[in-house]
Design a protein around this motif. Structure first.
Motif, mmCIF file in Angstrom:
data_model
loop_
_atom_site.group_PDB
_atom_site.id
_atom_site.type_symbol
_atom_site.label_atom_id
_atom_site.label_comp_id
_atom_site.label_asym_id
_atom_site.label_seq_id
_atom_site.Cartn_x
_atom_site.Cartn_y
_atom_site.Cartn_z
ATOM 1 N N MET A 164 0.772 -1.082 0.095
ATOM 2 C CA MET A 164 -0.116 0.017 -0.048
ATOM 3 C C MET A 164 0.958 1.224 0.100
ATOM 4 O O MET A 164 1.749 1.475 0.914
ATOM 5 C CB MET A 164 -0.718 -0.083 1.277
ATOM 6 C CG MET A 164 -1.722 1.190 1.402
ATOM 7 S SD MET A 164 -2.907 1.168 2.943
ATOM 8 C CE MET A 164 -4.271 -0.015 2.071
ATOM 9 N N ASN A 165 0.595 2.095 -1.061
ATOM 10 C CA ASN A 165 1.328 3.341 -1.239
ATOM 11 C C ASN A 165 0.815 4.395 -0.166
ATOM 12 O O ASN A 165 -0.182 4.212 0.515
ATOM 13 C CB ASN A 165 1.880 3.823 -2.555
ATOM 14 C CG ASN A 165 0.442 4.162 -3.239
ATOM 15 O OD1 ASN A 165 -0.477 4.353 -2.607
ATOM 16 N ND2 ASN A 165 0.314 3.765 -4.609
ATOM 17 N N ALA A 166 1.624 5.632 -0.125
ATOM 18 C CA ALA A 166 1.037 6.567 0.664
ATOM 19 C C ALA A 166 -0.270 7.370 0.212
ATOM 20 O O ALA A 166 -1.058 7.637 0.959
ATOM 21 C CB ALA A 166 1.976 7.778 0.603
ATOM 22 N N THR A 167 -0.400 7.361 -1.063
ATOM 23 C CA THR A 167 -1.659 7.927 -1.604
ATOM 24 C C THR A 167 -2.858 6.906 -1.140
ATOM 25 O O THR A 167 -3.946 7.627 -0.699
ATOM 26 C CB THR A 167 -1.727 7.663 -3.289
ATOM 27 O OG1 THR A 167 -0.739 8.462 -3.653
ATOM 28 C CG2 THR A 167 -2.988 8.198 -3.815
ATOM 29 N N GLN A 168 -2.706 5.700 -1.322
ATOM 30 C CA GLN A 168 -3.838 4.680 -0.800
ATOM 31 C C GLN A 168 -3.935 4.798 0.675
ATOM 32 O O GLN A 168 -5.222 4.894 1.163
ATOM 33 C CB GLN A 168 -3.593 3.428 -1.121
ATOM 34 C CG GLN A 168 -3.386 2.955 -2.539
ATOM 35 C CD GLN A 168 -3.029 1.749 -3.047
ATOM 36 O OE1 GLN A 168 -1.996 1.112 -2.293
ATOM 37 N NE2 GLN A 168 -3.481 1.306 -4.095
ATOM 38 N N LEU A 169 -2.927 4.882 1.425
ATOM 39 C CA LEU A 169 -2.951 4.931 2.953
ATOM 40 C C LEU A 169 -3.582 6.337 3.116
ATOM 41 O O LEU A 169 -4.441 6.329 4.286
ATOM 42 C CB LEU A 169 -1.538 5.037 3.406
ATOM 43 C CG LEU A 169 -1.394 4.917 4.878
ATOM 44 C CD1 LEU A 169 -2.140 3.851 5.694
ATOM 45 C CD2 LEU A 169 0.035 4.844 5.610
ATOM 46 N N GLY A 170 -3.186 7.567 2.709
ATOM 47 C CA GLY A 170 -3.868 8.854 2.851
ATOM 48 C C GLY A 170 -5.344 8.614 2.536
ATOM 49 O O GLY A 170 -6.201 9.188 3.403
ATOM 50 N N LEU A 171 -5.677 8.323 1.501
ATOM 51 C CA LEU A 171 -7.295 8.194 1.095
ATOM 52 C C LEU A 171 -7.858 7.318 2.163
ATOM 53 O O LEU A 171 -9.170 7.595 2.752
ATOM 54 C CB LEU A 171 -7.387 7.436 -0.197
ATOM 55 C CG LEU A 171 -8.876 7.197 -0.698
ATOM 56 C CD1 LEU A 171 -9.602 8.598 -0.393
ATOM 57 C CD2 LEU A 171 -8.894 6.597 -2.111
ATOM 58 N N LEU A 172 -7.374 5.922 2.660
ATOM 59 C CA LEU A 172 -7.995 5.238 3.574
ATOM 60 C C LEU A 172 -7.979 5.854 4.913
ATOM 61 O O LEU A 172 -9.186 5.748 5.471
ATOM 62 C CB LEU A 172 -7.155 3.880 3.668
ATOM 63 C CG LEU A 172 -7.754 2.893 4.568
ATOM 64 C CD1 LEU A 172 -9.042 2.475 4.195
ATOM 65 C CD2 LEU A 172 -6.879 1.650 4.642
ATOM 66 N N THR A 173 -7.157 6.591 5.358
ATOM 67 C CA THR A 173 -7.017 7.371 6.514
ATOM 68 C C THR A 173 -8.006 8.306 6.550
ATOM 69 O O THR A 173 -8.854 8.409 7.556
ATOM 70 C CB THR A 173 -5.721 8.070 6.910
ATOM 71 O OG1 THR A 173 -4.705 7.068 6.950
ATOM 72 C CG2 THR A 173 -5.693 8.794 8.144
ATOM 73 N N GLY A 174 -8.381 9.125 5.590
ATOM 74 C CA GLY A 174 -9.396 10.102 5.450
ATOM 75 C C GLY A 174 -10.639 9.475 5.593
ATOM 76 O O GLY A 174 -11.622 10.104 6.247
ATOM 77 N N LEU A 175 -10.794 8.407 4.898
ATOM 78 C CA LEU A 175 -12.237 7.663 4.952
ATOM 79 C C LEU A 175 -12.365 7.083 6.225
ATOM 80 O O LEU A 175 -13.925 7.508 6.928
ATOM 81 C CB LEU A 175 -12.139 6.711 3.832
ATOM 82 C CG LEU A 175 -12.300 7.048 2.426
ATOM 83 C CD1 LEU A 175 -12.181 5.859 1.468
ATOM 84 C CD2 LEU A 175 -13.710 7.523 2.317
ATOM 85 N N VAL A 176 -11.468 6.567 7.027
ATOM 86 C CA VAL A 176 -11.562 6.046 8.255
ATOM 87 C C VAL A 176 -12.084 7.273 9.377
ATOM 88 O O VAL A 176 -13.003 6.803 10.160
ATOM 89 C CB VAL A 176 -10.515 5.173 8.703
ATOM 90 C CG1 VAL A 176 -10.595 4.888 10.295
ATOM 91 C CG2 VAL A 176 -10.363 3.774 7.851
ATOM 92 N N LEU A 177 -11.348 8.285 9.196
ATOM 93 C CA LEU A 177 -11.543 9.375 10.083
ATOM 94 C C LEU A 177 -12.835 10.047 9.974
ATOM 95 O O LEU A 177 -13.504 10.355 10.813
ATOM 96 C CB LEU A 177 -10.522 10.483 10.114
ATOM 97 C CG LEU A 177 -9.014 10.016 10.542
ATOM 98 C CD1 LEU A 177 -8.132 11.052 10.072
ATOM 99 C CD2 LEU A 177 -9.093 9.958 12.042
ATOM 100 N N GLY A 178 -13.272 10.083 8.769
ATOM 101 C CA GLY A 178 -14.635 10.545 8.306
ATOM 102 C C GLY A 178 -15.811 9.687 9.162
ATOM 103 O O GLY A 178 -16.642 10.387 9.402
ATOM 104 N N VAL A 179 -15.427 8.385 8.790
ATOM 105 C CA VAL A 179 -16.540 7.536 9.394
ATOM 106 C C VAL A 179 -16.796 7.522 10.837
ATOM 107 O O VAL A 179 -17.600 7.465 11.280
ATOM 108 C CB VAL A 179 -16.531 6.262 8.626
ATOM 109 C CG1 VAL A 179 -17.437 5.219 9.430
ATOM 110 C CG2 VAL A 179 -16.761 6.308 7.176
ATOM 111 N N ALA A 180 -15.543 7.762 11.371
ATOM 112 C CA ALA A 180 -15.455 7.656 12.882
ATOM 113 C C ALA A 180 -15.988 8.971 13.734
ATOM 114 O O ALA A 180 -16.419 8.871 14.525
ATOM 115 C CB ALA A 180 -14.223 7.317 13.199
ATOM 116 N N GLY A 181 -15.658 9.836 12.609
ATOM 117 C CA GLY A 181 -16.171 11.207 13.257
ATOM 118 C C GLY A 181 -17.590 11.612 13.201
ATOM 119 O O GLY A 181 -18.143 12.516 13.794
ATOM 120 N N ALA A 182 -18.124 11.094 12.088
ATOM 121 C CA ALA A 182 -19.697 11.513 11.737
ATOM 122 C C ALA A 182 -20.546 10.305 11.482
ATOM 123 O O ALA A 182 -20.025 9.469 10.285
ATOM 124 C CB ALA A 182 -19.791 12.426 10.839
#
Length: 58
Positions: A1-19
């Protein structure tokens, strides 16, 4: 998994966890996913800001 995929996954997880639920939550997830994608592309060295500005260097 490269940094682009990791960054996208992190943003999605934080968004779901936050709202949860509703259109507002959808927008939060969308914004955080886009932000994560941009950070990941920057870390991969694949973000070309000169293309966004419409100027060529060369």
């Amino acid at each position: 998994m490269n940094a682009t995929q990791l960054g996208l996954l992190t943003g999605l997880v934080l968004g779901v966890a936050g709202a949860f639920g509703g259109f507002g939550a959808f927008l939060v997830v969308l914004v955080l996913a886009a932000l994560g994608l941009l950070v990941g592309r920057f870390l991969d060295g694949k973000l070309d800001l000169s293309a966004l500005a419409g100027r060529d260097r060369g």
